[in-house]
Design an enzyme around this catalytic site. Structure first.
Site, short mmCIF file in Angstrom:
data_model
loop_
_atom_site.label_atom_id
_atom_site.label_comp_id
_atom_site.label_asym_id
_atom_site.label_seq_id
_atom_site.Cartn_x
_atom_site.Cartn_y
_atom_site.Cartn_z
N ALA A 57 0.83 -1.22 0.00
CA ALA A 57 0.00 0.00 0.00
C ALA A 57 0.86 1.26 0.00
CB ALA A 57 -0.93 0.01 1.21
N GLU A 58 1.99 1.22 0.67
CA GLU A 58 2.83 2.41 0.81
C GLU A 58 3.70 2.67 -0.42
OE1 GLU A 58 2.85 4.72 3.05
OE2 GLU A 58 1.69 3.83 4.67
N SER A 59 4.36 1.63 -0.93
CA SER A 59 5.37 1.87 -1.98
C SER A 59 5.32 0.87 -3.14
CB SER A 59 6.77 1.81 -1.38
OG SER A 59 7.07 0.47 -0.99
#
Length: 189
Positions: A57-59
């Site tokens: 989700a982040e990167s």
């Protein structure tokens, strides 16, 4: 058509379907840094699937990712947060330039996520804090429009954070299946 020919064609079609599925999974749900993630999942009492889901989700597993607000690395950690948690995570000579090292980033991000889960006692609240900051979450928990019990969030007022929590939960379900498959495959080797 003879039975052996039908079996051969069925085998080829199944093989192509499996290869295609593996390709799609690796492209859209990569499994990288597995040893690092498992090590820090165990050290900080987290499910590896959760760490995979947060990283996705982040990167999307880009070691060198930098957000528009300056969060960096796999788990998108802000500089101020990194310097604050580094000594607590056992990194006493930490320099923010190290944030792109997967070992350092996953260690810090996993420690921070574990800390938030212990603090709030609820994964959705912890993920909200990871995304929107603890200050926002504290305000939401103290507001009956967002939390009736002061411990869980009935409504997340930031659409980005609400979508983030949903995305991580969906990613976690997918990574649970992927990691089970990998474990089965490893046992048969």
């Amino acid at each position: 058509m003879k039975t052996s020919k039908k079996i051969f064609i069925a085998f080829i079609l199944i093989s192509l379907a499996v290869i295609g599925t593996v390709f799609v999974i690796q492209r859209y749900y990569p499994v990288r840094h597995i040893e690092i993630i498992h090590r820090y999942a165990e050290e900080f009492d987290l499910e590896p699937e959760l760490i995979f889901a947060v990283i996705h989700a982040e990167s999307r597993f880009n070691d060198n990712a930098v957000s528009r607000v300056g969060a960096s690395g796999l788990m998108q950690i802000m500089e101020e947060t990194a310097y604050w948690i580094a000594p607590m995570a056992g990194l006493y000579d930490f320099n923010y330039n190290q944030i792109f090292d997967p070992e350092i980033n996953v260690r810090l991000g996993s420690f921070y996520l574990s800390m938030l889960i212990r603090r709030y006692g609820d994964i959705e609240v912890a993920l909200s804090a990871y995304n929107a900051g603890s200050g926002n979450v504290e305000r939401w928990l103290n507001n009956p429009d967002y939390s009736l019990d002061g411990e869980t969030l009935d409504h997340i007022p930031f659409p980005e954070t609400k979508n983030y929590v949903i995305r991580v939960a969906n990613n976690q379900r997918i990574y649970t299946v992927i990691l089970r498959f990998i474990n089965i495959f490893r046992r048969t080797e």
